[in-house]
Design a protein around this motif. Structure first.
Motif, mmCIF file in Angstrom:
data_model
loop_
_atom_site.group_PDB
_atom_site.id
_atom_site.type_symbol
_atom_site.label_atom_id
_atom_site.label_comp_id
_atom_site.label_asym_id
_atom_site.label_seq_id
_atom_site.Cartn_x
_atom_site.Cartn_y
_atom_site.Cartn_z
ATOM 1 N N THR A 175 0.605 -0.530 0.305
ATOM 2 C CA THR A 175 0.160 0.367 0.355
ATOM 3 C C THR A 175 0.748 1.124 0.198
ATOM 4 O O THR A 175 1.578 0.991 0.277
ATOM 5 C CB THR A 175 -0.385 0.227 1.327
ATOM 6 N N ASN A 176 -0.309 2.927 -0.319
ATOM 7 C CA ASN A 176 1.166 3.475 -0.389
ATOM 8 C C ASN A 176 1.100 4.192 0.810
ATOM 9 O O ASN A 176 0.199 4.246 2.173
ATOM 10 C CB ASN A 176 0.255 4.781 -1.574
ATOM 11 N N ARG A 177 1.600 5.264 1.057
ATOM 12 C CA ARG A 177 1.199 5.719 2.584
ATOM 13 C C ARG A 177 0.660 6.946 2.449
ATOM 14 O O ARG A 177 0.370 8.249 2.049
ATOM 15 C CB ARG A 177 3.247 6.814 2.662
ATOM 16 N N VAL A 178 -0.715 7.445 3.420
ATOM 17 C CA VAL A 178 -1.297 7.977 3.112
ATOM 18 C C VAL A 178 -2.511 7.110 4.522
ATOM 19 O O VAL A 178 -2.580 6.248 4.647
ATOM 20 C CB VAL A 178 -2.682 8.032 2.298
ATOM 21 N N GLY A 179 -2.722 8.270 5.567
ATOM 22 C CA GLY A 179 -3.933 7.946 6.358
ATOM 23 C C GLY A 179 -2.819 7.578 7.828
ATOM 24 O O GLY A 179 -1.664 7.010 7.949
ATOM 25 N N ASP A 180 -3.399 7.341 8.603
ATOM 26 C CA ASP A 180 -3.136 6.589 10.324
ATOM 27 C C ASP A 180 -2.704 4.877 9.541
ATOM 28 O O ASP A 180 -1.423 4.743 10.851
ATOM 29 C CB ASP A 180 -3.824 6.604 11.106
#
Length: 397
Positions: free
Chosen positions: A323-328
């Motif tokens: 996954t990509n880095r977004v959110g907690d």
């Protein structure tokens, strides 16, 4: 015994979706610290869970009762928009709610929420909202001018802050509700790892098996995932198998408007496999051969505020995520240990992350699977939130 806590939710319980799971695990976590929890929800009651000695239904130790719903689609819509809240209030009245009780509201529907909050105010009992999304206009028909979005905006910006007590799923939501004067606490997604099967992984040396479960419509970036796979070379595409579960092809089409042909091409060559409907046992068998979940997400207020329930659930079954880095969620993942993370929310970056997975030896794939399984218990077991929830409800304004 602490005070009674009523969880009032406009969804089916005890099973149905991620929301039902969240309610169940929060209820069980609160029971561990002495709260007397009762769930009021919407849906059909199953007689096998009825406990005559308690006069209610009981699931995994949690007391509940569903407000019955019409099987007629038209009448169900009327119920949903105008009657569910009133019926929830009637059920609370039958429980003799008083100022000694606490109510937790799980809903984003204005009509339902306003009825519950008005009742709480009339009985002088404290009420808190559990907020798990920050919906934006593009998710609604009609956008900013649509009636549904206007009602949601009124709920989010006017109704919720009036309760002064908010449980949120992310730091993004915590910052917002703290800024408008609310007492808030962050409770991410939790899972039950107590009774799961021991870790086991089948490695298919011929293929790298990826999975995306559920409906990506207007939240996750299915197009980037498909484009990333299409950008692989022919040998890599032959090696990858991308499984889409739980939705029909028509719903997948609606998630990639104008790019339906891309989905068809990948399906025709056997790279993408669509499992529209699977029995639960069949799904569990599929999980046994999955190497990674693939989850590409756009960067916007929706994904920054949301916490994808898919990740803890799949990790608890030994499936790490790409996954990509977004959110907690990325704060709970370790790149190369129990996940593969990438930065830019683009198809190119997603492709490179998939290639990292392709390049792993069988032993390395097994290692990530085992670590994901172990870390699900260390990071997402619902027992971890017992003390935090107890403190929040004990200190409500």
């Amino acid at each position: 015994m602490k005070r009674r806590l009523i969880i009032c939710a406009d969804r089916s319980f005890p099973r149905g979706d991620a929301g039902a799971n969240r309610i169940l695990f929060m209820a069980k976590a609160l029971q561990e610290t002495g709260w007397d929890v009762f769930v009021i929800s919407i849906g059909r009651n199953e007689e096998k869970y009825y406990d005559s000695s308690r006069g209610c239904y009981v699931y995994e130790g949690v007391k509940y009762k569903n407000i019955d719903v019409s099987s007629n689609r038209f009448f169900r819509m009327i119920q949903h928009n105008f009657l569910d809240g009133k019926n929830a209030v009637k059920m609370m009245q039958s429980l003799n709610i008083s100022s000694d009780d606490v109510i937790m509201l799980y809903s984003s529907l204005y009509s339902f929420s306003s009825a519950v909050i008005s009742f709480a105010n009339s009985t002088k009992c404290k009420v808190a909202c559990d907020i798990v999304e920050w919906h934006q206009p593009f998710q609604f028909k009609g956008g900013e001018r649509g009636l549904r979005y206007k009602a949601y905006k009124k709920f989010f910006e006017e109704l919720v802050p009036k309760t002064k007590n908010v449980i949120v799923i992310s730091e993004c939501l915590d910052r917002y509700f703290s800024s408008v004067g609310c007492h808030s606490t962050v409770i991410p997604i939790y899972v039950d790892t107590d009774n799961r099967k021991p870790w086991h992984r089948e490695i298919d040396s011929r293929h790298l098996n990826l999975i995306y479960p559920g409906n990506p419509y207007r939240k996750d970036d299915l197009l980037s995932m498909l484009q990333a796979i299409e950008m692989l070379d022919d040998v890599e595409k032959e090696y990858v198998r991308f499984h889409l579960t739980g939705v029909s092809k028509s719903l997948l089409y609606s998630s990639v408007p104008g790019n339906e042909r891309l989905l068809d091409v990948l399906v025709d060559r056997g790279t993408v496999l669509i499992h529209s409907w699977m029995e639960y046992d069949e799904l569990l068998k599929l999980y046994q051969k999955i190497d990674f979940a693939l989850l590409a997400r756009p960067v916007n207020k929706v994904t920054e505020a949301n916490f994808p329930s898919k990740v803890p659930e799949l990790m608890s079954k030994g499936i790490p995520v790409i996954t990509n880095r977004v959110g907690d969620i990325v704060q709970y993942l370790d790149d190369g240990e129990d996940a593969i993370l990438y930065d830019e929310p683009t198809a190119e970056a997603c492709k490179k992350a998939i290639q990292r997975a392709i390049g792993l030896a069988n032993e390395e794939r097994i290692g990530l699977s085992k670590k994901a399984y172990e870390n699900a218990e260390l990071k997402f077991n619902y027992h971890l939130c017992s003390g935090k929830l107890d403190g929040f409800f004990s200190e409500m304004r």
